[in-house]
Design a protein around this motif. Structure first.
Motif, PDB file in Angstrom:
ATOM      1  N   LEU A  68      -0.250  15.868   3.069  1.00  0.00           N
ATOM      2  CA  LEU A  68       0.032  14.460   2.809  1.00  0.00           C
ATOM      3  C   LEU A  68      -1.258  13.696   2.555  1.00  0.00           C
ATOM      4  CD1 LEU A  68       1.821  11.860   2.854  1.00  0.00           C
ATOM      5  CD2 LEU A  68       1.450  11.820   5.331  1.00  0.00           C
ATOM      6  N   LEU A  69      -2.264  13.910   3.412  1.00  0.00           N
ATOM      7  CA  LEU A  69      -3.528  13.186   3.288  1.00  0.00           C
ATOM      8  C   LEU A  69      -4.237  13.515   1.976  1.00  0.00           C
ATOM      9  CD1 LEU A  69      -5.453  11.243   4.805  1.00  0.00           C
ATOM     10  CD2 LEU A  69      -6.621  13.267   5.686  1.00  0.00           C
ATOM     11  N   VAL A  70      -4.289  14.801   1.629  1.00  0.00           N
ATOM     12  CA  VAL A  70      -4.954  15.218   0.387  1.00  0.00           C
ATOM     13  C   VAL A  70      -4.249  14.615  -0.829  1.00  0.00           C
ATOM     14  CG1 VAL A  70      -5.466  17.183  -1.111  1.00  0.00           C
ATOM     15  CG2 VAL A  70      -5.919  17.344   1.339  1.00  0.00           C
ATOM     16  N   ASP A  71      -2.912  14.684  -0.848  1.00  0.00           N
ATOM     17  CA  ASP A  71      -2.161  14.176  -1.992  1.00  0.00           C
ATOM     18  C   ASP A  71      -2.350  12.677  -2.168  1.00  0.00           C
ATOM     19  OD1 ASP A  71      -1.235  16.703  -2.506  1.00  0.00           O
ATOM     20  OD2 ASP A  71       0.724  16.410  -1.569  1.00  0.00           O
ATOM     21  N   LEU A 119       5.263  12.225   1.400  1.00  0.00           N
ATOM     22  CA  LEU A 119       5.864  12.680   2.653  1.00  0.00           C
ATOM     23  C   LEU A 119       6.883  13.778   2.375  1.00  0.00           C
ATOM     24  CD1 LEU A 119       6.460   9.359   4.630  1.00  0.00           C
ATOM     25  CD2 LEU A 119       5.119  11.302   5.447  1.00  0.00           C
ATOM     26  N   HIS A 120       7.699  13.568   1.376  1.00  0.00           N
ATOM     27  CA  HIS A 120       8.716  14.566   1.016  1.00  0.00           C
ATOM     28  C   HIS A 120       8.062  15.862   0.560  1.00  0.00           C
ATOM     29  CE1 HIS A 120      12.628  16.042  -0.278  1.00  0.00           C
ATOM     30  NE2 HIS A 120      12.077  16.405  -1.425  1.00  0.00           N
ATOM     31  N   GLN A 121       6.987  15.758  -0.257  1.00  0.00           N
ATOM     32  CA  GLN A 121       6.305  16.955  -0.740  1.00  0.00           C
ATOM     33  C   GLN A 121       5.602  17.717   0.380  1.00  0.00           C
ATOM     34  OE1 GLN A 121       3.729  15.804  -3.969  1.00  0.00           O
ATOM     35  NE2 GLN A 121       5.430  15.112  -5.267  1.00  0.00           N
ATOM     36  N   ALA A 122       5.246  17.015   1.447  1.00  0.00           N
ATOM     37  CA  ALA A 122       4.610  17.658   2.600  1.00  0.00           C
ATOM     38  C   ALA A 122       5.631  18.131   3.631  1.00  0.00           C
ATOM     39  CB  ALA A 122       3.627  16.688   3.262  1.00  0.00           C
ATOM     40  N   ASN A 123       6.916  18.085   3.244  1.00  0.00           N
ATOM     41  CA  ASN A 123       8.015  18.538   4.105  1.00  0.00           C
ATOM     42  C   ASN A 123       8.181  17.672   5.349  1.00  0.00           C
ATOM     43  OD1 ASN A 123      10.187  20.342   4.594  1.00  0.00           O
ATOM     44  ND2 ASN A 123       8.953  21.484   6.074  1.00  0.00           N
ATOM     45  N   ILE A 124       7.796  16.415   5.248  1.00  0.00           N
ATOM     46  CA  ILE A 124       7.929  15.491   6.373  1.00  0.00           C
ATOM     47  C   ILE A 124       9.146  14.604   6.103  1.00  0.00           C
ATOM     48  CG2 ILE A 124       6.794  13.685   7.733  1.00  0.00           C
ATOM     49  CD1 ILE A 124       4.109  14.793   6.748  1.00  0.00           C
ATOM     50  N   HIS A 125      10.253  14.951   6.722  1.00  0.00           N
ATOM     51  CA  HIS A 125      11.493  14.209   6.512  1.00  0.00           C
ATOM     52  C   HIS A 125      12.398  14.377   7.726  1.00  0.00           C
ATOM     53  CE1 HIS A 125      13.626  18.021   5.834  1.00  0.00           C
ATOM     54  NE2 HIS A 125      12.563  18.388   5.134  1.00  0.00           N
ATOM     55  N   PHE A 135       0.830  -1.211   0.000  1.00  0.00           N
ATOM     56  CA  PHE A 135       0.000   0.000   0.000  1.00  0.00           C
ATOM     57  C   PHE A 135       0.863   1.259   0.000  1.00  0.00           C
ATOM     58  CE2 PHE A 135      -2.005   3.412   2.527  1.00  0.00           C
ATOM     59  CZ  PHE A 135      -3.055   3.716   1.674  1.00  0.00           C
ATOM     60  N   PHE A 136       1.931   1.267   0.765  1.00  0.00           N
ATOM     61  CA  PHE A 136       2.802   2.441   0.814  1.00  0.00           C
ATOM     62  C   PHE A 136       3.415   2.722  -0.565  1.00  0.00           C
ATOM     63  CE2 PHE A 136       1.997   2.773   5.106  1.00  0.00           C
ATOM     64  CZ  PHE A 136       2.758   3.753   5.727  1.00  0.00           C
ATOM     65  N   VAL A 175      16.488   7.080  11.806  1.00  0.00           N
ATOM     66  CA  VAL A 175      15.476   6.327  11.061  1.00  0.00           C
ATOM     67  C   VAL A 175      14.658   7.288  10.214  1.00  0.00           C
ATOM     68  CG1 VAL A 175      13.518   4.746  11.253  1.00  0.00           C
ATOM     69  CG2 VAL A 175      15.384   4.622  12.915  1.00  0.00           C
ATOM     70  N   SER A 176      14.389   6.916   8.979  1.00  0.00           N
ATOM     71  CA  SER A 176      13.676   7.806   8.066  1.00  0.00           C
ATOM     72  C   SER A 176      12.228   8.012   8.495  1.00  0.00           C
ATOM     73  CB  SER A 176      13.704   7.237   6.645  1.00  0.00           C
ATOM     74  OG  SER A 176      12.898   6.077   6.555  1.00  0.00           O
ATOM     75  N   ALA A 177      11.649   9.132   8.048  1.00  0.00           N
ATOM     76  CA  ALA A 177      10.250   9.433   8.364  1.00  0.00           C
ATOM     77  C   ALA A 177       9.325   8.370   7.787  1.00  0.00           C
ATOM     78  CB  ALA A 177       9.888  10.813   7.814  1.00  0.00           C
TER      79      ALA A 177
END
Length: 462
Positions: A92-95, A30-36, A20-21, A41-43
């Motif tokens: 992130l959720l919208v994308d 995640l990267h586009q939402a600035n979550i990194h 699913f991921f 350990v990676s986000a």
């Protein structure tokens, strides 16, 4: 006592989560939402770890204490990811939602099927909490009681078969006297986290437009917005129609303060009901009427249709539905509004099975937003998996081969088969000779219209 998942079950779950991921492109979004993360350990791995906990029947604290997930994955790393004010979890959720709908759901949906956006709110309870940021006293519309927590305003998409949540906002109370905690003064006012906190202090009827602004209805194929009577004010309906490529279908309330225009005069809903002519008997749809909605000083009315339906719980009472799409028939309005029930089912599953607001305790408003996003992603996986398993179009080429095979069985061939069986039955039951049966069938053919006689004589040409 619930049975703990065995190693084989956990392996299958991990495989499905990993699939699913990749399917939902979580890492990219995640990267586009600035979550990194810059180190450790990676986000992506941390989000996947939290995502899998409920599906495996595990508890966050006990799992981290046991050291099973990874020696380098500590509690501080998890909470640090959830509490960051610069991470845009709602993006992130919208994308992810738009990607899944466009890539996997729309190809399975007929173009004639009505696709809708659904807006509703539900109680996000935190009754045992005291120091949660922006915790407030909110009313539970289901029970009528006041509880400690938030109002979770949610916008989702549905085609009648699959519902996917797209965006949300955890609303506090606009009144300071109803809030137990205020915004953390140390929060950087330039961050997305601070904007979300300020948004939480606004009315739900204002925040709903922020949620609508974050999505593209045309890209999702949605033409209608559904909501219940809590949002059904003329000003809101008009704003939706004027500013978005959407029509509105909603339940409307019997309020003496809300008026509609009919034949140049202003009427309340109760007054309009007295003016319409009702259908006789036990009809479920009683009547309908065309009205105008709330003109401004320099504007004309927006035309809408109000449909009065019988309340199935109270046979002598009635309910009223409104649509701004005048092409909708009375039956269309009732059928389309019925799609709103999908969001109620979503709320039930998220709270009862996916541990919304119950999985672990956190005081940061950002952490609440992050965890709610992860819960919504869990539901997305279940919804997409269910659609893939149940929709025959996902079988692929085999589906179309079956369709071709069924199409080859023409009507005339089927009718000939039935007549042959009838001839056999006449011979067995009534002891008729072959000549008598053939005479009976010939007379039957002669009585058929011309457009059926030729296909029966030559079934291959049908």
């Amino acid at each position: 006592m619930a049975t703990l998942p065995n190693s084989d079950q956990n392996e299958k779950l991990n495989s499905r989560v990993t699939r699913f991921f990749k399917q939902a492109k979580i890492g990219t979004f995640l990267h586009q939402a600035n979550i990194h993360k810059e180190k450790g350990v990676s986000a992506l791995l941390i989000v996947q770890f939290i995502f899998s906990l409920v599906l495996q029947g595990k508890n966050l604290y006990r799992t981290l204490e046991s050291g099973r997930p990874s020696k380098s994955l500590h509690k501080d790393a998890v909470y640090d990811l959830l509490k960051r004010t610069t991470y845009n979890w709602r993006k992130l959720l919208v994308d992810v939602g738009e990607h899944l709908i466009e890539k996997y759901i729309l190809p399975l949906t007929s173009g004639d099927r009505e696709r809708v956006l659904v807006l509703d709110d539900s109680t996000y309870g935190r009754n045992r909490s005291k120091a949660v940021e922006l915790l407030s006293r909110v009313k539970d519309h289901t029970t009528g009681d006041y509880v400690k927590g938030f109002r979770m305003l949610t916008l989702g998409w549905s085609d009648g078969a699959t519902f996917l949540p797209l965006s949300f906002s955890l609303l506090s109370s606009k009144k300071a006297k109803n809030r137990f905690q205020e915004i953390n003064p140390a929060i950087d006012k330039r961050t997305v986290g601070y904007r979300r906190r300020k948004e939480a202090l606004r009315k739900g009827t204002e925040t709903m437009f922020t949620l609508l602004d974050a999505i593209n209805p045309v890209k999702l194929g949605a033409k209608t917005l559904l909501f219940d009577s809590w949002f059904a004010y003329p000003g809101i309906i008009k704003k939706v129609v004027m500013n978005y490529p959407l029509h509105v279908v909603c339940m409307i309330k019997r309020s003496p303060k809300i008026h509609y225009t009919y034949k140049g005069k202003s009427y309340t809903l109760n007054q309009l009901y007295k003016k319409v002519r009702k259908k006789r008997g036990r009809a479920k749809i009683l009547s309908s009427i065309l009205v105008g909605i709330g003109p401004d000083e320099n504007d004309d009315d927006i035309q809408a249709r109000i449909v009065f339906v019988r309340d199935r719980n109270r046979s002598k009472q009635w309910l009223a539905l409104l649509t701004t799409n005048l092409e909708h028939s009375e039956e269309d309005v009732v059928q389309i509004y019925g799609k709103r029930w999908a969001i109620e089912c979503f709320f039930k599953v998220a709270k009862s099975n996916l541990k919304l607001a119950k999985e672990f305790q956190c005081r940061s408003y950002d952490a609440l937003t992050a965890h709610t996003t992860i819960v919504f992603l869990r539901y997305m996986m279940l919804a997409v998996s269910s659609r893939e398993e149940e929709d025959p179009k996902t079988i692929g080429q085999l589906f179309f081969v079956c369709c071709d095979e069924i199409e080859d069985i023409r009507f005339a061939e089927a009718l000939l088969t039935i007549l042959e069986l009838l001839g056999s039955m006449l011979a067995d039951e009534f002891l008729l000779t072959d000549q008598q049966i053939q005479q009976f069938l010939d007379r039957f053919y002669d009585k058929l219209p011309d457009f059926l006689q030729k296909p029966l004589q030559d079934p291959g040409a049908a």
